[in-house]
Design an enzyme around this catalytic site. Structure first.
Site, short mmCIF file in Angstrom:
data_model
loop_
_atom_site.label_atom_id
_atom_site.label_comp_id
_atom_site.label_asym_id
_atom_site.label_seq_id
_atom_site.Cartn_x
_atom_site.Cartn_y
_atom_site.Cartn_z
N ARG A 33 -22.40 43.85 26.81
CA ARG A 33 -22.14 44.15 25.40
C ARG A 33 -23.31 44.86 24.74
O ARG A 33 -23.11 45.71 23.86
CB ARG A 33 -21.78 42.85 24.66
CG ARG A 33 -20.39 42.33 25.04
CD ARG A 33 -20.24 40.84 24.72
NE ARG A 33 -18.89 40.35 24.94
CZ ARG A 33 -18.37 39.99 26.11
NH1 ARG A 33 -19.11 40.13 27.21
NH2 ARG A 33 -17.14 39.54 26.20
N GLY A 101 -14.59 43.13 36.04
CA GLY A 101 -13.46 43.04 35.11
C GLY A 101 -13.91 43.14 33.68
O GLY A 101 -13.25 43.77 32.84
N ARG A 129 -6.77 43.41 40.15
CA ARG A 129 -6.75 42.59 38.95
C ARG A 129 -5.88 43.22 37.86
O ARG A 129 -5.82 44.45 37.73
CB ARG A 129 -8.17 42.36 38.44
CG ARG A 129 -9.01 41.60 39.46
CD ARG A 129 -10.42 41.36 38.98
NE ARG A 129 -10.46 40.44 37.84
CZ ARG A 129 -11.58 40.06 37.24
NH1 ARG A 129 -12.74 40.53 37.67
NH2 ARG A 129 -11.54 39.23 36.22
N SER A 174 -8.88 34.61 26.76
CA SER A 174 -9.63 35.66 27.46
C SER A 174 -10.57 36.36 26.49
O SER A 174 -10.13 37.08 25.59
CB SER A 174 -8.68 36.68 28.08
OG SER A 174 -9.41 37.78 28.58
N GLN A 176 -12.45 38.74 27.38
CA GLN A 176 -12.37 40.17 27.70
C GLN A 176 -11.31 40.85 26.87
O GLN A 176 -11.53 41.94 26.32
CB GLN A 176 -12.08 40.34 29.19
CG GLN A 176 -13.19 39.89 30.11
CD GLN A 176 -12.82 40.00 31.57
OE1 GLN A 176 -11.73 40.45 31.91
NE2 GLN A 176 -13.71 39.57 32.45
N ASP A 326 -15.83 30.41 34.39
CA ASP A 326 -16.50 30.98 35.57
C ASP A 326 -17.21 29.92 36.40
O ASP A 326 -17.65 30.21 37.52
CB ASP A 326 -17.51 32.04 35.14
CG ASP A 326 -16.84 33.33 34.71
OD1 ASP A 326 -15.72 33.60 35.18
OD2 ASP A 326 -17.42 34.05 33.87
N ARG A 357 -9.33 32.16 42.47
CA ARG A 357 -10.42 31.22 42.72
C ARG A 357 -9.94 29.81 43.03
O ARG A 357 -10.63 29.07 43.72
CB ARG A 357 -11.40 31.23 41.55
CG ARG A 357 -12.25 32.50 41.52
CD ARG A 357 -13.20 32.54 40.34
NE ARG A 357 -14.12 33.68 40.49
CZ ARG A 357 -14.87 34.16 39.51
NH1 ARG A 357 -14.82 33.60 38.31
NH2 ARG A 357 -15.67 35.19 39.72
#
Length: 447
Positions: A33, A101, A129, A174, A176, A326, A357
């Site tokens: 960022r 991602g 993805r 999310s 993202q 994560d 995962r």
């Protein structure tokens, strides 16, 4: 280490007590960022502590392709001469985001409301993805997207020539997606509003405010309502990147499961939208002292002193998932070494990360002699207690840095060595992982 080259098999063996100082790299989320907002600002942004993993280096390269001047001056020290909101130039080449991602989704967002066209690709993992979660909301601004079946890379984004402001409810937790919509909203007139039902990491909101954007956050019965006033003039800033809690998770968890260990991890971000793992570990009985709490670069940080602990299984509250998404792979390793059962629910987002995962950890733990249960949204690990994980397996990493590091951590406490088929993706987020862990006394090497 390269996340893009030939496989690098690695092996970890039962280790003596880990001791020393673990100076983990800068936070990956904030590093991405800082480069992006620096590129969207007027003037110079000076960054210290930038993570120089491959993911972030790919974002730096992308910002150059869009017209910003991005310069490295020394380890972790970078400057960005920005082009301002709406000032992106059309890149001449395909933008390769490697394994990231975060990088590809945020960059898609910030170029979606400029009248330019860009094509994005990535490595084999990233090309699997889903990008629809970003291309759907940026279409509301007027952007067009053309990709492979299932909304996958390679993908071309045609930015909106006359963008309109958007109100968007994020359908999944999310950061993202939220961040991509907010970055797209920067170059749209009026107010862009993002509603998230579950709070996710808030680095984008904090940094937008720091760079001069007018942004407000309100807690409502519908969730967090984030309102951004479009078309601001962002101004270059000085950004001190705190150390990454997601990277700190690996030496911290290793110290907790290797008998006799005591390590010190300075300056780790304690952002409440990121610290779910540490909260969970303490609930499991971890001896973690949070020393010298302070604020650096607008983010709360603390020094962690971590000692080997007898851990017990717990049920992790599903509402905590967004603050530690994560870290579930390495938490499942800790759970294998705990006494009793650890239940992780609300973790379906793990299935659309760099790999599935849940599946990757379940299969690897089973191969190491640990009993697990899983469904689409759940992973349950039946812990064997300290020193009782058999190990002796080679685990598939699926081009996923966190899977690789998690199984290498488990190998330090298992009865037999644990190998991973490819440690090269570790370079995407934690390029000094090998040296740092070996410096603490970990028996990790390339096979």
């Amino acid at each position: 280490m390269s996340g893009h080259g030939d496989p690098v098999p690695m092996i970890a063996r039962k280790s003596a007590a880990l001791k020393g100082v673990a100076e983990v790299p800068g936070d990956k989320s904030i590093s991405h960022r800082a480069l992006i907002l620096g590129a969207l600002s007027v003037g110079k942004t000076e960054i210290t502590g930038l993570l120089e993993g491959q993911d972030v280096l790919d974002t730096a390269k992308a910002m150059r392709a869009f017209g910003a001047t991005v310069t490295q001056h020394g380890p972790g020290a970078w400057t960005v001469e920005g082009v301002g909101v709406g000032g992106f130039a059309e890149p001449e080449q395909v933008i390769d985001c490697g394994n990231s991602g975060t990088g590809v989704r945020l960059i898609m967002g910030c170029m979606a409301t400029s009248p330019i066209t860009a094509t994005f690709t990535g490595d084999a993992s990233l090309r699997k993805r889903p990008m629809g979660r970003v291309t759907d909301p940026i279409a509301l601004f007027g952007a067009q997207s053309y990709g492979r079946r299932g909304g996958r890379l390679p993908m071309t984004i045609v930015g909106a020539p006359d963008p309109v402001p958007v109100t968007y409810t994020v359908p999944m937790p999310s950061a993202q997606v939220k961040s991509a919509v907010l970055l797209a909203g920067l170059n749209a007139p009026g107010q862009t509003v993002v509603i998230e039902k579950e709070a996710t990491r808030d680095h984008t909101e904090r940094m937008l405010r720091g760079f001069g954007a007018e942004i407000s956050v309100e807690e409502t019965p519908e969730g967090r309502v984030i309102t951004l006033q479009g078309q601001p003039e962002l101004t270059g800033q000085t950004v001190a990147v705190p150390r990454d809690p997601s990277s700190a998770a690996f030496p911290v968890c290793a110290a907790l499961i290797v008998p006799g260990s005591e390590i010190f991890v300075p300056g780790v971000s304690q952002n409440p939208t990121r610290n779910g793992l540490f909260t969970t570990l303490v609930e499991m009985g971890a001896d973690i002292a949070f020393e010298n709490p302070r604020e650096e670069g607008g983010e709360p940080v603390a020094d962690l002193r971590v000692r080997y602990s007898a851990l017990k299984g717990i049920e992790v509250p599903p509402e905590r998932a967004a603050s530690m998404i994560d870290e579930y792979p390495v938490l499942s390793v800790v759970a294998a070494c705990a006494t009793g059962t650890t239940v992780m629910r609300g973790v379906k987002e793990l299935r659309v990360k760099e790999s599935d995962r849940i599946d990757a950890m379940a299969r690897g733990l089973e191969a190491c002699g640990v009993s697990i249960e899983e469904d689409q949204d759940t992973l349950i690990v039946h812990g064997l207690g300290a020193g009782n994980v058999p190990g002796g397996a080679t685990c598939a990493t699926h081009i996923d840095h966190r899977i690789a590091m998690s199984f290498l951590v488990l190998g330090l406490a298992a009865q037999q060595p644990i190998s991973v088929d490819d440690g090269s993706p570790i370079a995407t987020s934690f390029p000094v992982f090998e040296d740092l862990m070996r410096g603490l006394g970990a028996q990790i090497k390339r096979a």
